[in-house]
Structures are given as C-alpha cells and as structure tokens.
Design a protein around this motif. Sequence first.
Motif, PDB file in Angstrom:
ATOM      1  N   THR A 160      12.621  23.238  11.304  1.00  0.00           N
ATOM      2  CA  THR A 160      13.528  22.921  10.201  1.00  0.00           C
ATOM      3  C   THR A 160      14.292  21.615  10.375  1.00  0.00           C
ATOM      4  O   THR A 160      14.651  20.971   9.387  1.00  0.00           O
ATOM      5  N   ILE A 161      14.544  21.222  11.611  1.00  0.00           N
ATOM      6  CA  ILE A 161      15.465  20.111  11.837  1.00  0.00           C
ATOM      7  C   ILE A 161      14.827  18.749  11.585  1.00  0.00           C
ATOM      8  O   ILE A 161      15.517  17.758  11.360  1.00  0.00           O
ATOM      9  N   MET A 162      13.493  18.687  11.589  1.00  0.00           N
ATOM     10  CA  MET A 162      12.812  17.402  11.488  1.00  0.00           C
ATOM     11  C   MET A 162      13.040  16.726  10.135  1.00  0.00           C
ATOM     12  O   MET A 162      12.935  15.497  10.013  1.00  0.00           O
ATOM     13  N   ASN A 163      13.365  17.510   9.085  1.00  0.00           N
ATOM     14  CA  ASN A 163      13.529  16.920   7.758  1.00  0.00           C
ATOM     15  C   ASN A 163      14.602  15.830   7.734  1.00  0.00           C
ATOM     16  O   ASN A 163      14.485  14.862   6.985  1.00  0.00           O
ATOM     17  N   VAL A 164      15.658  15.980   8.542  1.00  0.00           N
ATOM     18  CA  VAL A 164      16.737  14.984   8.514  1.00  0.00           C
ATOM     19  C   VAL A 164      16.301  13.657   9.128  1.00  0.00           C
ATOM     20  O   VAL A 164      16.957  12.632   8.939  1.00  0.00           O
ATOM     21  N   ALA A 165      15.188  13.660   9.874  1.00  0.00           N
ATOM     22  CA  ALA A 165      14.731  12.435  10.546  1.00  0.00           C
ATOM     23  C   ALA A 165      13.631  11.712   9.770  1.00  0.00           C
ATOM     24  O   ALA A 165      13.220  10.619  10.172  1.00  0.00           O
ATOM     25  N   ILE A 166      13.159  12.321   8.663  1.00  0.00           N
ATOM     26  CA  ILE A 166      12.025  11.731   7.932  1.00  0.00           C
ATOM     27  C   ILE A 166      12.326  10.315   7.439  1.00  0.00           C
ATOM     28  O   ILE A 166      11.511   9.399   7.644  1.00  0.00           O
ATOM     29  N   PRO A 167      13.462  10.036   6.769  1.00  0.00           N
ATOM     30  CA  PRO A 167      13.708   8.660   6.294  1.00  0.00           C
ATOM     31  C   PRO A 167      13.749   7.645   7.433  1.00  0.00           C
ATOM     32  O   PRO A 167      13.168   6.559   7.329  1.00  0.00           O
ATOM     33  N   ASP A 168      14.440   7.967   8.532  1.00  0.00           N
ATOM     34  CA  ASP A 168      14.542   7.056   9.667  1.00  0.00           C
ATOM     35  C   ASP A 168      13.173   6.814  10.298  1.00  0.00           C
ATOM     36  O   ASP A 168      12.826   5.689  10.676  1.00  0.00           O
ATOM     37  N   MET A 169      12.365   7.875  10.385  1.00  0.00           N
ATOM     38  CA  MET A 169      11.025   7.748  10.963  1.00  0.00           C
ATOM     39  C   MET A 169      10.119   6.909  10.056  1.00  0.00           C
ATOM     40  O   MET A 169       9.307   6.111  10.532  1.00  0.00           O
ATOM     41  N   SER A 170      10.263   7.095   8.753  1.00  0.00           N
ATOM     42  CA  SER A 170       9.470   6.318   7.793  1.00  0.00           C
ATOM     43  C   SER A 170       9.759   4.828   7.935  1.00  0.00           C
ATOM     44  O   SER A 170       8.847   3.996   7.916  1.00  0.00           O
ATOM     45  N   GLN A 171      11.017   4.488   8.125  1.00  0.00           N
ATOM     46  CA  GLN A 171      11.394   3.089   8.301  1.00  0.00           C
ATOM     47  C   GLN A 171      10.889   2.538   9.637  1.00  0.00           C
ATOM     48  O   GLN A 171      10.412   1.401   9.707  1.00  0.00           O
ATOM     49  N   HIS A 172      10.961   3.350  10.700  1.00  0.00           N
ATOM     50  CA  HIS A 172      10.550   2.891  12.027  1.00  0.00           C
ATOM     51  C   HIS A 172       9.051   2.582  12.060  1.00  0.00           C
ATOM     52  O   HIS A 172       8.646   1.553  12.629  1.00  0.00           O
ATOM     53  N   PHE A 173       8.232   3.455  11.478  1.00  0.00           N
ATOM     54  CA  PHE A 173       6.777   3.273  11.521  1.00  0.00           C
ATOM     55  C   PHE A 173       6.254   2.529  10.299  1.00  0.00           C
ATOM     56  O   PHE A 173       5.031   2.356  10.175  1.00  0.00           O
TER      57      PHE A 173
END
Length: 508
Positions: free
Chosen positions: A41-54
């Motif tokens: 469940t917790i990974m959803n909060v990291a999706i925008p930051d991860m999208s920008q990083h990769f």
Amino acid sequence: MSLAQGPNSLQALQARYGERHRWLLLLSVMLGSMAAVMSSTIMNVAIPDMSQHFTLGQSRVQWVTSGFMVAMTVSMLTTPWLLARYGYRRVYEVCMWLLLGGGVAGGLANDFPLVMAARVAEGLAAGVVQPIPAIIILRAFAAEEQGRASGLFGMGVVLAPAIGPSIGGVLVDVFGWRSIFFMVVPLAMLALWMSRRYVPTSAPGGVQADADSPGLDWIGLALASTSTLMLLNGLVQLRGDDHTVAVVLLLLAGMVMAVFVAWQRYLLQSRRHARRPIAGRKGQRVRQALRGPLMNLQVFGHRNFAMGALVSFTYGIALFGSTYLLPVYMQMGLSLSPSYIGAALLPAGILLAVTIAVVGRLSNRFPPAYWVSWGLALLALSFALMPLVHPAAGLALLWILVILGRIGLGFILPSLNLGALRGLPKDLIPQASSVIGFVRMLGGAAGVSICAIVLEWRLAVYALASSSPGSADLRAFNETFVFLATMTALALLAAWKMGESSVPHKKD
C-alpha cells in the motif's frame, strides 16, 4: 514420542510455551503480514517522485504497483502446497527474506527493471504469507477464541496501511522515493527473529512437512497467472482510446480462466481415481507423479464458502476502489493538498483498527454473517451519501462519512474469513484460505481499474456538457461513489446467505 518431529515442531513448541504459544505464533505471522501489507500500500505515495527520477510516464511507473498486485494475487494459490511440502517456518522465513531483500534491492536500485524485479519478489512473498494467519486462527484457536484472535490480527495488519502512507509521505519529502522500500526492512527482520522462536517447522495440522508430496500444479499456476495478467491489462486498456485490444484481452482472460477451471476439475477427478488401490510399483509411481489441483474446487460446494467468496470479491472491489478513489477525490474534486489528505485519513485508519479489535471480541455473540451484513450496509451508506458533500458547506460531513465507511470495514474484516471458512473440513482450510484471499485480491486489483474507468468516463461526459470544470469533476466523482455503493449493496445478498456453521472447529 510426541516430539518425534524435532525440537521445533508444533508439538514441541506447544510443550515449551504452553497455552500462550498460539498467541505468540499469531503475533509472529502478524508482523510478517504487516510487512506484506505495508509493502503493497505504501508505494503509491512514491509514484510521482519515482516517475520523475526515471523520467517515465505515470502509466509505466504504475506497474510498480500493478506488478506487485499480480504477483501477490497469483502466489496466494501456492500457499497450501508450500506449507504441506516445506512446513510453516521454512515457507514463512523464505517469504520474509524475499521481502527484506526486495526492500533493500529496490531502495538501492538505479535501473527501473531492477525496481520492478524487487517489487515482483515482494509481491510473491506477500501473496504466500497472507493466507497463513487465517489457517492458524482456524486450526490453533478454539471456536470461542477465533473472533478475538481475528480482531487482534486485523487490528495489527490494518495499522500498517493506516499509518504507513502518512509516514511514507514525510519520508518521500525528506529522503526521496528510495526510503519507501526500506520501510519494510525492520518489520521483516523482527518477523524473522520471532519465527525462529515461535513458528513451527510442522505443516498445517501439526503433521510433519512432506518433501516427497506431489509436485506443484505448474500448468494451473501458468493458466491462473496468464488469465489474471490479461484481465488487469484488459481493464487498463479500457481506459485508452482503442477498446479493441481491451475487448480481446478480456475475452482471452475469460477463455483462459475457463481452461483453468477445467484443468482443476480434471486433476481433482484424477486424484479420486488414484485412491483406488493399484498393486505394486505401478501404483506407487502413479501416486507420486500425480499433482494436486492448485485450486480445490470442492470448497465451492460449501454454501458458506461460495457466498463468502462472492462477498470477498465484491468487498475487494469496494475496498481497493475506494482506497484509490478517496485521495483522488479529495485532491481533484475538493482541491485539498496531499499532506492534508494523509493527515486527515490517519484518524479514520486508527479508528478502523480499534473497531476491528472491538468487533473481534464481540464476534461470538452473533454469527459472522450478522457483522458482515452490517459492515457492508454501513460501507454502502458511506459511499451513497458522498454526493451530499460540497466544499462550500465545509468538510465535516466528508470526515463523518469516511469514518462511517471505516467502521463498516471494521465490522467486515474480522468476520468475513470466519464466516466463509467455518464448517469446512479441516483438510480444506488451507486451500479455502488461499482461494478466498485470491478472490479478494482479484476483486481489489480489478476494482482500482473499474473505478478509474467509471470516473474517466463520467469526467469525459461532463467535460463536454459543462462549462464549469469544477462542478463536472464533482458530479463525476459523486456518480462513481454511487457505483461503489451499488456494488457493495449487492454483496449484501450473498452475505445474508452466509450463515453460521452448525459445527464450529475446535483447535488442533
């Protein structure tokens, strides 16, 4: 002798720790389940930051969540076979090592494919772990203690997703998306330490794990995986402009699932024929080569289980669909900030955990179907009243409805598995627990896509007809909530037929 299976068998641990062993065992597997649920469940909060990083689009990065859910959903079906072949401790520890390794590898990864591989590994482990607590509760606890045990377990597991996103949001802001992967590591390490003390090496029922038991139904696993992947991809494709691919994928998913059911029926019939005595080595070879079905369809012959599985599927749609919809509604429809949303949802999550504990203690006073029905009614009511919320009138009604829905979930969670699994023969409980978890997760995975499809459809309709985007957004969200209310209310029909078992299980 009673300890013939070794110093870490179920009998040996019960002799060492006495009556408190079953609670220590439940606490041990609860920690692993908390780690699994948090990682899902917790990974959803990291999706925008991860999208920008990769530098990837949202749709591709979203497979960090989707890949996890597919792996988790399918691997649930392997739990009974793994437990019978390798025993509780070995299976549980391998899963904890996978969660721990996935967290470390994902947090240190510099390439997106490695992140995906880490998430799939975590999903496989989470899927195998999740049916284990229900098996333990129904086999290790007396009927009068099962509700209390379910309440305690449910409270602990729900606290992870309730608190996780709030902590995760702070971690992402301060340390970046990598910190989200490392959150699962302390829980997995603590679970490993406790498993060495309290989790038995025995298989369900206290019998010795049999490494020479029939092999895994790899054909069934491949068919179930293919069908699930096609279903989820088909639902995702429905959100695009070209619906032809979506229809083809959904039809293929249905066909592959039909082949899966036919294959499971064939294996079940083959096992029945193999029970007939065959003399000599030929009979021994036949019995050793015969693979058991991945999903024992006999469980659906029990009305309580069949109705419970139907409720579980619909409940998965409502639970995961609303988990996706509520934050999006608050952000897009009500223009609330993400940090405010996380802080506002935290009290409702904690109240959900408290409700589960209270209902667990009171569950023996009424049949499980009673609690499930009331929970579904409250959940449906909370969705149905969402159109009354309006920013101009303040947000008090919104928080009341969110809390009402969480109380409904608290009524359902500790009671659904008990109502569906009670009355089943003990040898079917591991299979039934994994099947009902599979059905719930399948509904949950589909629910997110279904809610997104309905929302995008209504947004497109109102965008063409309205000159005020804000009011169009609100109407689209309101109609999506009404759709969820209808789905939840329909599950009441099945819940009413999920009666109390006349012969509750006693502990092993």
